[in-house]
Scaffold this active site. Structure first.
Site, mmCIF file in Angstrom:
data_model
loop_
_atom_site.group_PDB
_atom_site.id
_atom_site.type_symbol
_atom_site.label_atom_id
_atom_site.label_comp_id
_atom_site.label_asym_id
_atom_site.label_seq_id
_atom_site.Cartn_x
_atom_site.Cartn_y
_atom_site.Cartn_z
ATOM 1 N N GLY A 1 2.925 1.877 10.880
ATOM 2 C CA GLY A 1 3.899 2.957 10.754
ATOM 3 C C GLY A 1 4.645 3.265 12.038
ATOM 4 O O GLY A 1 5.298 4.300 12.148
ATOM 5 N N HIS B 1 -9.418 0.938 5.317
ATOM 6 C CA HIS B 1 -8.106 1.151 5.936
ATOM 7 C C HIS B 1 -8.265 2.057 7.156
ATOM 8 O O HIS B 1 -9.052 3.004 7.136
ATOM 9 C CB HIS B 1 -7.120 1.764 4.935
ATOM 10 C CG HIS B 1 -5.723 1.726 5.468
ATOM 11 N ND1 HIS B 1 -5.253 2.664 6.350
ATOM 12 C CD2 HIS B 1 -4.719 0.832 5.284
ATOM 13 C CE1 HIS B 1 -4.000 2.349 6.693
ATOM 14 N NE2 HIS B 1 -3.654 1.244 6.044
ATOM 15 N N ASN C 1 0.859 -1.186 0.000
ATOM 16 C CA ASN C 1 0.000 0.000 0.000
ATOM 17 C C ASN C 1 0.897 1.238 0.000
ATOM 18 O O ASN C 1 1.495 1.568 1.030
ATOM 19 C CB ASN C 1 -0.894 -0.053 1.249
ATOM 20 C CG ASN C 1 -1.742 1.188 1.415
ATOM 21 O OD1 ASN C 1 -1.783 2.055 0.539
ATOM 22 N ND2 ASN C 1 -2.432 1.286 2.545
ATOM 23 N N GLU D 1 -5.091 -5.335 10.509
ATOM 24 C CA GLU D 1 -4.060 -4.315 10.704
ATOM 25 C C GLU D 1 -4.315 -3.613 12.036
ATOM 26 O O GLU D 1 -5.120 -2.667 12.101
ATOM 27 C CB GLU D 1 -4.115 -3.268 9.593
ATOM 28 C CG GLU D 1 -3.771 -3.790 8.226
ATOM 29 C CD GLU D 1 -3.181 -2.697 7.340
ATOM 30 O OE1 GLU D 1 -2.088 -2.919 6.811
ATOM 31 O OE2 GLU D 1 -3.788 -1.621 7.204
ATOM 32 N N SER E 1 3.733 -2.481 10.215
ATOM 33 C CA SER E 1 5.197 -2.500 10.397
ATOM 34 C C SER E 1 5.849 -3.803 9.930
ATOM 35 O O SER E 1 6.811 -4.285 10.532
ATOM 36 C CB SER E 1 5.569 -2.191 11.843
ATOM 37 O OG SER E 1 5.178 -0.856 12.170
ATOM 38 N N LYS F 1 0.096 4.228 -0.210
ATOM 39 C CA LYS F 1 -0.542 5.396 0.434
ATOM 40 C C LYS F 1 -0.364 6.645 -0.442
ATOM 41 O O LYS F 1 -0.315 6.531 -1.656
ATOM 42 C CB LYS F 1 -0.018 5.557 1.866
ATOM 43 C CG LYS F 1 -0.160 4.242 2.671
ATOM 44 C CD LYS F 1 0.066 4.391 4.149
ATOM 45 C CE LYS F 1 -0.137 3.033 4.823
ATOM 46 N NZ LYS F 1 0.030 3.064 6.278
ATOM 47 N N GLU G 1 -6.541 4.381 8.304
ATOM 48 C CA GLU G 1 -6.319 5.829 8.109
ATOM 49 C C GLU G 1 -7.592 6.495 7.597
ATOM 50 O O GLU G 1 -7.865 7.654 7.902
ATOM 51 C CB GLU G 1 -5.117 6.039 7.167
ATOM 52 C CG GLU G 1 -3.818 5.772 7.912
ATOM 53 C CD GLU G 1 -2.698 5.210 7.073
ATOM 54 O OE1 GLU G 1 -2.758 5.279 5.835
ATOM 55 O OE2 GLU G 1 -1.743 4.673 7.685
HETATM 56 P P1 13P Z 1 3.206 0.124 7.690
HETATM 57 O O1 13P Z 1 3.714 -1.135 7.031
HETATM 58 O O2 13P Z 1 3.947 1.347 7.246
HETATM 59 O O3 13P Z 1 3.126 -0.034 9.172
HETATM 60 O O4 13P Z 1 1.710 0.350 7.177
HETATM 61 C C1 13P Z 1 0.814 -0.704 7.202
HETATM 62 C C2 13P Z 1 -0.383 -0.323 6.441
HETATM 63 O O5 13P Z 1 -1.119 0.575 6.841
HETATM 64 C C3 13P Z 1 -0.660 -1.034 5.193
HETATM 65 O O6 13P Z 1 -1.943 -0.767 4.731
#
Ligand code: 13P
Length: 255
Positions: A179, A101, A15, A173, A217, A17, A103
């Site tokens: 992150g 997601h 992803n 997740e 992560s 982003k 976010e």
């Molecule tokens: P990270 O791998 O940067 O922690 O992000 C995970 C994520 O949100 C994938 O959709």
């Protein structure tokens, strides 16, 4: 048209982003494909920003090793929704669409109901949904992990037929692991995955088996234990998917 789905094959999804231009996305995908084995041990999926989907797809030129997905879509097929992108608009550009997601749930206020409608729109357009679920740090500390994961999974899949559920992939997740460099343990990932499998079986029947991915992560260093933890069939990778060498190493670790 229904897209091909291989639920018994691990899926490693990147992803990206809100990162990259069409030009930089082409560079990244070129570096990635140069590092992939001829027959990678996992299905490889990348989710570039909407604005780079066409450029990345054109670069790949049908390379069967890498599939494309979008990071989001609107729930309506068209209309007066300024700035939004619908599932039918993505139909010729990619195979998968991520919905729910964290976010989007937490930074943009998407409710379980919005996520459910988006998932339905993805299926309606003949695309393959990836439903993301997971608890926040506060929910985890409050002992609510199982409740949140079950609620989000049930809400996302509500109203679907068993054959529609079978087209879904579910990504666990945990929000506190995204992150942050903190990961769930393989045992945590297994516990959540087994819960998701139980909910899917209750809703769609035990003959329906979906892939559960772990995200949060994931790096080349920890991929081997997480990507194939019991009940888990791949990973949804954020930051590490922006580094071709590291993402290729995560794909290799899925074997
Ligand atoms: P990270 O791998 O940067 O922690 O992000 C995970 C994520 O949100 C994938 O959709």
């Amino acid at each position: 048209m229904t897209r091909e789905l291989h639920p018994d094959r691990p899926l490693v999804a990147g992803n990206w982003k809100m990162n990259g231009t069409p030009a930089s996305a082409r560079v990244l995908v070129a570096e990635l494909v140069s590092r992939l084995a001829d027959r990678p041990p996992a299905e490889v999926l990348i989710l570039p920003p909407f604005t780079a989907l066409e450029a990345v797809g054109a670069f790949l030129g049908g390379d069967p090793r890498v599939r494309l997905g979008a990071q989001n879509c609107h729930w309506e097929p068209k209309g007066a929704f300024t700035g939004e992108i619908s599932a039918p608009m993505l139909e010729s550009l990619c195979d998968y669409v991520l919905v729910g997601h964290s976010e989007r749930r937490h930074l943009l206020g998407e409710s379980d109901e919005v996520v459910r409608r988006k998932l339905g729109a993805v299926l309606e357009a003949g695309l393959l949904p990836i439903l993301a679920v997971g608890e926040t740090g506060a929910e985890r500390e409050g002992g609510l992990t199982a409740e949140v994961v079950e609620r989000q999974t049930r809400a996302g899949l509500e109203g679907l037929s068993p054959s529609q559920v079978a087209l879904c992939t579910i990504a666990y997740e945990p929000v506190w692991a995204i992150g942050t460099g903190a990961t769930a343990t393989p045992e945590d990932a297994t516990t959540a995955a087994e819960l998701i499998h139980r909910v899917v079986a209750e809703m769609a029947g035990s003959a329906v088996v979906v892939r559960v991915l772990y995200g949060g992560s994931v790096t080349a260093a920890n991929a081997a234990s997480l990507v194939r933890a019991r009940g888990v069939m791949g990973a949804l990778v954020g930051g590490a998917s922006l580094k071709a060498e590291e993402f290729a190493a995560i794909v290799a670790a899925a074997g």
